[in-house]
Design a protein around this motif. Sequence first.
Motif, PDB file in Angstrom:
ATOM      1  N   GLU A 198       0.819  -1.208   0.000  1.00 52.18           N
ATOM      2  CA  GLU A 198       0.000   0.000   0.000  1.00 52.18           C
ATOM      3  C   GLU A 198       0.854   1.260   0.000  1.00 52.18           C
ATOM      4  O   GLU A 198       0.482   2.288  -0.586  1.00 52.18           O
ATOM      5  N   THR A 199       2.029   1.196   0.628  1.00 49.46           N
ATOM      6  CA  THR A 199       2.842   2.400   0.789  1.00 49.46           C
ATOM      7  C   THR A 199       3.878   2.592  -0.314  1.00 49.46           C
ATOM      8  O   THR A 199       4.521   3.633  -0.375  1.00 49.46           O
ATOM      9  N   ALA A 200       4.044   1.610  -1.196  1.00 54.68           N
ATOM     10  CA  ALA A 200       5.061   1.723  -2.248  1.00 54.68           C
ATOM     11  C   ALA A 200       4.616   2.698  -3.325  1.00 54.68           C
ATOM     12  O   ALA A 200       3.420   2.903  -3.561  1.00 54.68           O
ATOM     13  N   GLN A 201       5.592   3.323  -3.981  1.00 56.05           N
ATOM     14  CA  GLN A 201       5.290   4.088  -5.190  1.00 56.05           C
ATOM     15  C   GLN A 201       5.334   3.121  -6.374  1.00 56.05           C
ATOM     16  O   GLN A 201       6.303   2.360  -6.530  1.00 56.05           O
ATOM     17  N   VAL A 202       4.295   3.156  -7.194  1.00 53.92           N
ATOM     18  CA  VAL A 202       4.135   2.179  -8.271  1.00 53.92           C
ATOM     19  C   VAL A 202       4.059   2.899  -9.611  1.00 53.92           C
ATOM     20  O   VAL A 202       3.316   3.883  -9.757  1.00 53.92           O
ATOM     21  N   VAL A 203       4.821   2.393 -10.574  1.00 54.92           N
ATOM     22  CA  VAL A 203       4.808   2.921 -11.936  1.00 54.92           C
ATOM     23  C   VAL A 203       4.261   1.840 -12.859  1.00 54.92           C
ATOM     24  O   VAL A 203       4.778   0.717 -12.883  1.00 54.92           O
ATOM     25  N   ALA A 204       3.210   2.171 -13.601  1.00 52.24           N
ATOM     26  CA  ALA A 204       2.652   1.238 -14.585  1.00 52.24           C
ATOM     27  C   ALA A 204       3.310   1.499 -15.930  1.00 52.24           C
ATOM     28  O   ALA A 204       3.394   2.649 -16.381  1.00 52.24           O
ATOM     29  N   LEU A 205       3.782   0.438 -16.556  1.00 51.68           N
ATOM     30  CA  LEU A 205       4.437   0.521 -17.863  1.00 51.68           C
ATOM     31  C   LEU A 205       3.488  -0.047 -18.910  1.00 51.68           C
ATOM     32  O   LEU A 205       3.155  -1.227 -18.886  1.00 51.68           O
ATOM     33  N   LEU A 206       3.037   0.777 -19.838  1.00 48.91           N
ATOM     34  CA  LEU A 206       2.110   0.348 -20.886  1.00 48.91           C
ATOM     35  C   LEU A 206       2.679   0.738 -22.250  1.00 48.91           C
ATOM     36  O   LEU A 206       2.286   1.753 -22.837  1.00 48.91           O
ATOM     37  N   PRO A 207       3.599  -0.064 -22.774  1.00 47.47           N
ATOM     38  CA  PRO A 207       4.265   0.290 -24.035  1.00 47.47           C
ATOM     39  C   PRO A 207       3.478  -0.062 -25.285  1.00 47.47           C
ATOM     40  O   PRO A 207       3.989   0.093 -26.394  1.00 47.47           O
ATOM     41  N   GLY A 208       2.231  -0.539 -25.139  1.00 49.88           N
ATOM     42  CA  GLY A 208       1.414  -0.874 -26.306  1.00 49.88           C
ATOM     43  C   GLY A 208       1.221  -2.367 -26.446  1.00 49.88           C
ATOM     44  O   GLY A 208       1.915  -3.173 -25.821  1.00 49.88           O
ATOM     45  N   SER A 209       0.254  -2.735 -27.281  1.00 50.51           N
ATOM     46  CA  SER A 209      -0.085  -4.146 -27.451  1.00 50.51           C
ATOM     47  C   SER A 209       0.236  -4.686 -28.831  1.00 50.51           C
ATOM     48  O   SER A 209       0.194  -5.886 -29.054  1.00 50.51           O
ATOM     49  N   ARG A 210       0.547  -3.805 -29.786  1.00 47.83           N
ATOM     50  CA  ARG A 210       0.921  -4.262 -31.121  1.00 47.83           C
ATOM     51  C   ARG A 210       2.351  -4.795 -31.114  1.00 47.83           C
ATOM     52  O   ARG A 210       3.196  -4.370 -30.319  1.00 47.83           O
ATOM     53  N   ARG A 211       2.629  -5.691 -32.047  1.00 47.93           N
ATOM     54  CA  ARG A 211       3.991  -6.213 -32.164  1.00 47.93           C
ATOM     55  C   ARG A 211       4.987  -5.095 -32.454  1.00 47.93           C
ATOM     56  O   ARG A 211       6.090  -5.054 -31.898  1.00 47.93           O
ATOM     57  N   SER A 212       4.616  -4.174 -33.347  1.00 50.12           N
ATOM     58  CA  SER A 212       5.529  -3.087 -33.689  1.00 50.12           C
ATOM     59  C   SER A 212       5.769  -2.180 -32.491  1.00 50.12           C
ATOM     60  O   SER A 212       6.880  -1.661 -32.301  1.00 50.12           O
ATOM     61  N   GLU A 213       4.744  -1.980 -31.659  1.00 53.22           N
ATOM     62  CA  GLU A 213       4.914  -1.150 -30.465  1.00 53.22           C
ATOM     63  C   GLU A 213       5.855  -1.822 -29.473  1.00 53.22           C
ATOM     64  O   GLU A 213       6.719  -1.161 -28.878  1.00 53.22           O
ATOM     65  N   ILE A 214       5.686  -3.113 -29.289  1.00 49.64           N
ATOM     66  CA  ILE A 214       6.571  -3.838 -28.380  1.00 49.64           C
ATOM     67  C   ILE A 214       8.008  -3.770 -28.879  1.00 49.64           C
ATOM     68  O   ILE A 214       8.951  -3.586 -28.102  1.00 49.64           O
TER      69      ILE A 214
END
Length: 391
Positions: A198-214
């Motif tokens: 609960e107390t941690a700082q959290v970063v969500a990484l969302l680089p995309g779902s397409r193959r080219s995005e990955i």
Amino acid sequence: MSPEPARTNPPEPDALRLGMVAGETSGDLLASLLLQGLKARWPALTAGGIGGPKMVALGFDAWWPAEKLSLFGYVDVLMNYRELVGIRNALGDRLIAGRPDVFIGVDAPDFNFGLERRLKQAGIKTVHFVCPSIWAWRPERVETIKASADHVLCLFPFEPELLHAHGIPATYVGHPLAQVIPLEPDRAAARGALNLPETAQVVALLPGSRRSEIKLIAPRVLAAAAILHRQRAGLRFVLPVAPGMRALVEPLLERHAPGVPIDLLDGRSHDALAACDVTIVASGTATLEAALYKRPMVITYVVGWFNALRMKRLRLQPWAGLPNVLCREFVVPELIQEDATPDALARATIEWLDDEARRETVRVRFNELHHLLRRDTVRESADAIAQVVKA
């Protein structure tokens, strides 16, 4: 939806025979929400075409999986051109033989418009869900829309007026995600579901779902996470992975962020956004999801050099990310193409984490945006589709 002779009678009150195409993770989500509303209105609805796992879970008959359309830009399309054309031709043949009451193309305009045009010419009603961003680039597409769609369901309030000016019937239905995502996200519950402190700082990484995005974006995002981890060892990271993409992501994780505490999630992007303090996110629907979760973000995007030149030439406005487009200003930073360096991504993320007042300001702005987009999308969409079917 097996082929059968054309029929002229309207569908039964509780039945609707639907053809549908949705590509990618975002299209699967939007289409599944729409299907839920249509099934409530037409309980005996049947639907088939191209779709993803969320649609299949609602009884959708996926003749081809949505991943077939997970492409971006001319290079990707050219490499897969023959297969895509073959799928579209076979799908068109099957739909024309089966004569659904209406066809709904969900986003994927490069694939759907050609199919919709053919179906419309064959006398099948067509609806396009998600107006292409003619207000951002490629305004010439308006003539393609006119030739392809009997009606357009628009996610944003300013779009119907643009289409009406060209004689295209359109309805603003709001964004279904604004109805699904709660106005007050439960961060504690999301962290509990993901086993995050609960107390941690959290970063969500969302680089995309397409193959080219990955391929093009994920390495930079992961390298930024490695920099952040070196600077602040207590940070935690979550990275939702689209279906079928884990095998592409895991080697990149080992190469660009070894030893970094990144939890790979099978889907669950909404849990990740609800749980995080800030997200590094690829431009697209995920940026709007982040805004609806009231999360500060760093928007990024990278394409191949050819696509970059073309998009720059045709671009009509300074913003790329949907939150900035809708707010008509840079409320969150955008690091695109050569600006999307790991150092810059990490620095912009730290700036959010260190400025509580700035985070609160953007939260208030995104709350206003959420109310603007919060309509009964599935009901209003079903009403519009009913009128198209009766026409």
